[in-house]
Design an enzyme around this catalytic site. Structure first.
Site, mmCIF file in Angstrom:
data_model
loop_
_atom_site.group_PDB
_atom_site.id
_atom_site.type_symbol
_atom_site.label_atom_id
_atom_site.label_comp_id
_atom_site.label_asym_id
_atom_site.label_seq_id
_atom_site.Cartn_x
_atom_site.Cartn_y
_atom_site.Cartn_z
ATOM 1 N N GLY A 1 0.825 -1.199 0.000
ATOM 2 C CA GLY A 1 0.000 0.000 0.000
ATOM 3 C C GLY A 1 0.855 1.243 0.000
ATOM 4 N N LYS B 1 8.525 0.210 5.127
ATOM 5 C CA LYS B 1 7.985 1.502 4.710
ATOM 6 C C LYS B 1 9.144 2.286 4.110
ATOM 7 C CE LYS B 1 4.805 4.792 6.582
ATOM 8 N NZ LYS B 1 4.149 5.266 7.798
ATOM 9 N N ASP C 1 -3.221 10.231 14.467
ATOM 10 C CA ASP C 1 -3.904 9.700 13.278
ATOM 11 C C ASP C 1 -4.526 8.333 13.570
ATOM 12 O OD1 ASP C 1 -4.801 10.011 10.663
ATOM 13 O OD2 ASP C 1 -2.976 9.197 9.764
ATOM 14 N N GLY D 1 0.706 8.931 2.706
ATOM 15 C CA GLY D 1 0.989 10.276 2.250
ATOM 16 C C GLY D 1 2.443 10.508 1.891
#
Length: 190
Positions: free
Chosen positions: A16, A38, A132, A19
């Site tokens: 995936g 990541k 978040d 931002g």
């Protein structure tokens, strides 16, 4: 697409994107296990604020050890690729679970919230505000274990603020009212 990092992590597929970064499934050849990696997007590698945010995410998450927080095992840079190696959580996001099944049973919802609150409490005890918390950042393993992920916009108490005045960070559908007004994040915001 990146194929290999640190002469150790074989990239298998993209999981995936967020931002600032893309997330990949990889095989850690040294420890013979799957990991999530990541990777900061290339164009952001030259942005000092993005680099500092990425480093802060790695520092914030790696400083936490809790069964309901995704574990960070390594941070690195190779050929201008900055990356964070994390535990790979096999399962679904809370958002996917709700989309597939609809409303959760009360007992299951309470079990999820109990684990979520425990994880957020651990972060707060370490002066970290996630900022978040949303269903997309709550991972549910097949056995029902909850894991909070993505400390990408987390703040650490007493750290230099990176958010510009009149700028709001977070997901609009899940923002605490004070954050939507441009005020500083607090533990209550989570």
């Amino acid at each position: 697409m990146i194929e290999r990092l640190a002469n150790r992590y074989q990239i298998l597929k993209r999981l995936g994107e967020g931002g600032m970064a893309d997330v990949y499934l990889a095989h850690d050849e040294l420890l013979n296990r799957e990991v999530a990696i990541k990777v900061l997007r290339g164009n952001l590698a030259l942005d000092p604020v993005a680099l500092l945010r990425f480093q802060r995410e790695a520092n914030a998450a790696s400083g936490l050890s809790h069964p309901n927080i995704v574990e960070v095992s390594a941070v690195g840079e190779e050929q201008a690729h900055r990356y964070i190696v994390m535990e790979y959580v096999r399962g679904k996001t809370l958002k996917q679970l709700i989309q597939q099944r609809g409303a959760l049973e009360k007992k299951e919802a309470l079990a999820i919230m109990d684990q979520l609150v425990s994880a957020v409490n651990e972060a707060h005890n370490n002066n970290i505000i996630h900022r978040d918390i949303k269903p997309q950042n709550v991972l549910i393993k097949d056995d029902g274990t909850v894991k909070i992920a993505d400390f990408g916009i987390a703040t650490v108490a007493d750290a230099l603020q990176l958010t510009q005045t009149d700028t709001v960070l977070g997901s609009v559908h899940y923002l605490a009212p004070e954050l939507a007004r441009g005020e500083s994040a607090s533990m209550q915001s989570d």
